[in-house]
Design a protein around this motif. Structure first.
Motif, PDB file in Angstrom:
ATOM      1  N   GLY A  22     -40.415 125.419  -6.954  1.00  0.00           N
ATOM      2  CA  GLY A  22     -41.212 124.418  -6.242  1.00  0.00           C
ATOM      3  C   GLY A  22     -40.648 123.023  -6.385  1.00  0.00           C
ATOM      4  N   VAL A  23     -40.113 122.729  -7.573  1.00  0.00           N
ATOM      5  CA  VAL A  23     -39.520 121.411  -7.812  1.00  0.00           C
ATOM      6  C   VAL A  23     -38.296 121.203  -6.931  1.00  0.00           C
ATOM      7  CG1 VAL A  23     -38.303 119.994  -9.516  1.00  0.00           C
ATOM      8  CG2 VAL A  23     -40.404 121.200 -10.156  1.00  0.00           C
ATOM      9  N   GLU A  24     -37.431 122.197  -6.889  1.00  0.00           N
ATOM     10  CA  GLU A  24     -36.223 122.070  -6.062  1.00  0.00           C
ATOM     11  C   GLU A  24     -36.569 121.898  -4.598  1.00  0.00           C
ATOM     12  OE1 GLU A  24     -32.470 124.084  -6.974  1.00  0.00           O
ATOM     13  OE2 GLU A  24     -33.646 125.350  -8.334  1.00  0.00           O
ATOM     14  N   ARG A  47     -32.287 116.108  -3.807  1.00  0.00           N
ATOM     15  CA  ARG A  47     -32.159 114.961  -4.698  1.00  0.00           C
ATOM     16  C   ARG A  47     -32.130 115.421  -6.151  1.00  0.00           C
ATOM     17  NH1 ARG A  47     -37.242 111.685  -2.489  1.00  0.00           N
ATOM     18  NH2 ARG A  47     -37.891 113.861  -2.223  1.00  0.00           N
ATOM     19  N   PRO A  48     -31.547 114.634  -7.037  1.00  0.00           N
ATOM     20  CA  PRO A  48     -31.590 114.978  -8.461  1.00  0.00           C
ATOM     21  C   PRO A  48     -32.951 114.652  -9.048  1.00  0.00           C
ATOM     22  CG  PRO A  48     -30.469 112.893  -8.187  1.00  0.00           C
ATOM     23  CD  PRO A  48     -30.748 113.417  -6.789  1.00  0.00           C
ATOM     24  N   LEU A  49     -33.227 115.218 -10.211  1.00  0.00           N
ATOM     25  CA  LEU A  49     -34.417 114.871 -10.976  1.00  0.00           C
ATOM     26  C   LEU A  49     -34.026 113.797 -11.990  1.00  0.00           C
ATOM     27  CD1 LEU A  49     -37.414 115.542 -11.654  1.00  0.00           C
ATOM     28  CD2 LEU A  49     -36.539 117.185 -13.344  1.00  0.00           C
ATOM     29  N   ILE A 104     -36.746 122.568 -19.872  1.00  0.00           N
ATOM     30  CA  ILE A 104     -35.622 121.642 -20.063  1.00  0.00           C
ATOM     31  C   ILE A 104     -34.301 122.361 -19.812  1.00  0.00           C
ATOM     32  CG2 ILE A 104     -34.351 120.265 -21.758  1.00  0.00           C
ATOM     33  CD1 ILE A 104     -37.099 119.652 -23.055  1.00  0.00           C
ATOM     34  N   GLU A 105     -34.134 123.522 -20.417  1.00  0.00           N
ATOM     35  CA  GLU A 105     -32.874 124.259 -20.271  1.00  0.00           C
ATOM     36  C   GLU A 105     -32.542 124.531 -18.804  1.00  0.00           C
ATOM     37  OE1 GLU A 105     -31.351 127.880 -22.737  1.00  0.00           O
ATOM     38  OE2 GLU A 105     -32.471 128.700 -21.031  1.00  0.00           O
ATOM     39  N   ASN A 106     -33.537 124.979 -18.066  1.00  0.00           N
ATOM     40  CA  ASN A 106     -33.293 125.349 -16.667  1.00  0.00           C
ATOM     41  C   ASN A 106     -33.282 124.158 -15.718  1.00  0.00           C
ATOM     42  OD1 ASN A 106     -33.333 128.556 -16.322  1.00  0.00           O
ATOM     43  ND2 ASN A 106     -34.765 128.016 -17.949  1.00  0.00           N
ATOM     44  N   ALA A 107     -33.840 123.035 -16.168  1.00  0.00           N
ATOM     45  CA  ALA A 107     -33.843 121.838 -15.316  1.00  0.00           C
ATOM     46  C   ALA A 107     -32.593 121.000 -15.489  1.00  0.00           C
ATOM     47  CB  ALA A 107     -35.075 120.980 -15.616  1.00  0.00           C
ATOM     48  N   LEU A 108     -31.784 121.282 -16.498  1.00  0.00           N
ATOM     49  CA  LEU A 108     -30.608 120.447 -16.760  1.00  0.00           C
ATOM     50  C   LEU A 108     -29.661 120.329 -15.568  1.00  0.00           C
ATOM     51  CD1 LEU A 108     -29.675 121.198 -20.473  1.00  0.00           C
ATOM     52  CD2 LEU A 108     -30.625 119.099 -19.514  1.00  0.00           C
ATOM     53  N   PRO A 109     -29.438 121.395 -14.789  1.00  0.00           N
ATOM     54  CA  PRO A 109     -28.570 121.216 -13.618  1.00  0.00           C
ATOM     55  C   PRO A 109     -29.137 120.237 -12.584  1.00  0.00           C
ATOM     56  CG  PRO A 109     -28.730 123.532 -14.190  1.00  0.00           C
ATOM     57  CD  PRO A 109     -29.772 122.821 -15.000  1.00  0.00           C
ATOM     58  N   LEU A 110     -30.460 120.056 -12.576  1.00  0.00           N
ATOM     59  CA  LEU A 110     -31.090 119.125 -11.641  1.00  0.00           C
ATOM     60  C   LEU A 110     -31.140 117.710 -12.188  1.00  0.00           C
ATOM     61  CD1 LEU A 110     -34.244 121.182 -10.548  1.00  0.00           C
ATOM     62  CD2 LEU A 110     -32.157 120.825  -9.218  1.00  0.00           C
TER      63      LEU A 110
END
Length: 254
Positions: free
Chosen positions: A77-79, A85-87, A125-131
């Protein structure tokens, strides 16, 4: 001056309480805010509506934390909301409440506490790092329960101690990317959803009497600290636990 114009933020557990106020505060600073909620769709809609009426930008994303696939559902949902755009800012606010003291908390309640309060932010956090962009911000809500011996909150305090340790170690790991990682530890904080707790006769006065600034906290008191850590002014602050309790239980008051 709005510090966060052009930036994006994800605030978990933003349908009520401190999370709702944090989301509104970051939006007021110019960030586009993704409002995460678990079950309170009406509360999340109210958060988004308040932000938009104030001239900000927000959208709501649903994901129940503490269950299999929670992080994957949330980040999908965030993506979609970021639309390429980046987070810039990740605020881990969502948490399960204290379950009870030793001898009362069941295994299921204990596991749920750690699943929501520790496992979810860790893997988010781990999975959001690429964003997350270089120079981004990660802020996790802790609690003064980590520095106070309150037997009624043993398991809850354990979860918050875990995220404080996580924040320090990840600050060292992510520093080369310019990402700051900090925790904010509120004390007794009256919100629209927990106000009844403090209506117990004499309780608010008792807590205020143990607080250096002699009052209960409000969600704005915490949100302002989060907004500071999200701003450029906090670019040299990382690996820290910021006490946002007004000086709750610092020692004997004479």
């Amino acid at each position: 001056m709005r510090e966060l114009i052009g930036r994006t933020a994800l605030v978990t557990g933003a349908s009520r309480g401190i999370g709702q106020t944090v989301a509104a505060r970051l939006a007021a600073e110019g960030a586009m805010v993704i409002v995460h909620f678990g079950t309170d769709e009406r509360g999340a809609a109210a958060t988004v509506d308040a932000i938009e009426r104030a001239g900000g930008t927000a959208l709501a994303v649903q994901a129940e934390l503490g269950v299999d696939g929670d992080v994957e559902t949330l980040l999908a949902g965030v993506e979609a909301g970021l639309a390429g755009r980046p987070l810039d800012i990740l605020v881990n606010n969502a948490a399960a409440p204290p379950a009870g003291p030793l001898g009362v908390t069941t295994r299921a309640e204990f596991d749920h506490l750690f699943a929501v309060n520790v496992r979810a932010p860790y893997f988010l956090i781990e999975n959001a790092l690429p964003l997350l962009r270089e120079g981004g911000r990660i802020i996790t809500l802790s609690s003064v329960a980590t520095r106070m011996a309150n037997p009624a909150q043993t398991s809850f305090a354990m979860t918050k101690g875990a995220v404080e340790t996580m924040s320090r170690t990840l600050a060292a790991q992510l520093g080369p990317r310019g990402i700051t990682v900090n925790a904010v530890a509120p004390g007794a904080t009256r919100t629209a959803t927990n106000g009844a707790v403090f209506d117990v006769p004499g309780l608010a006065e008792q807590i205020a009497g143990m607080t250096a600034l002699e009052r209960l906290g409000g969600p704005d008191d915490v949100a302002d600290v989060v907004a500071f850590l999200a701003s450029d002014a906090a670019r040299w602050v990382t690996g820290q636990v910021i006490d946002a309790s007004g000086g709750l239980f610092l020692g004997p008051r004479v």
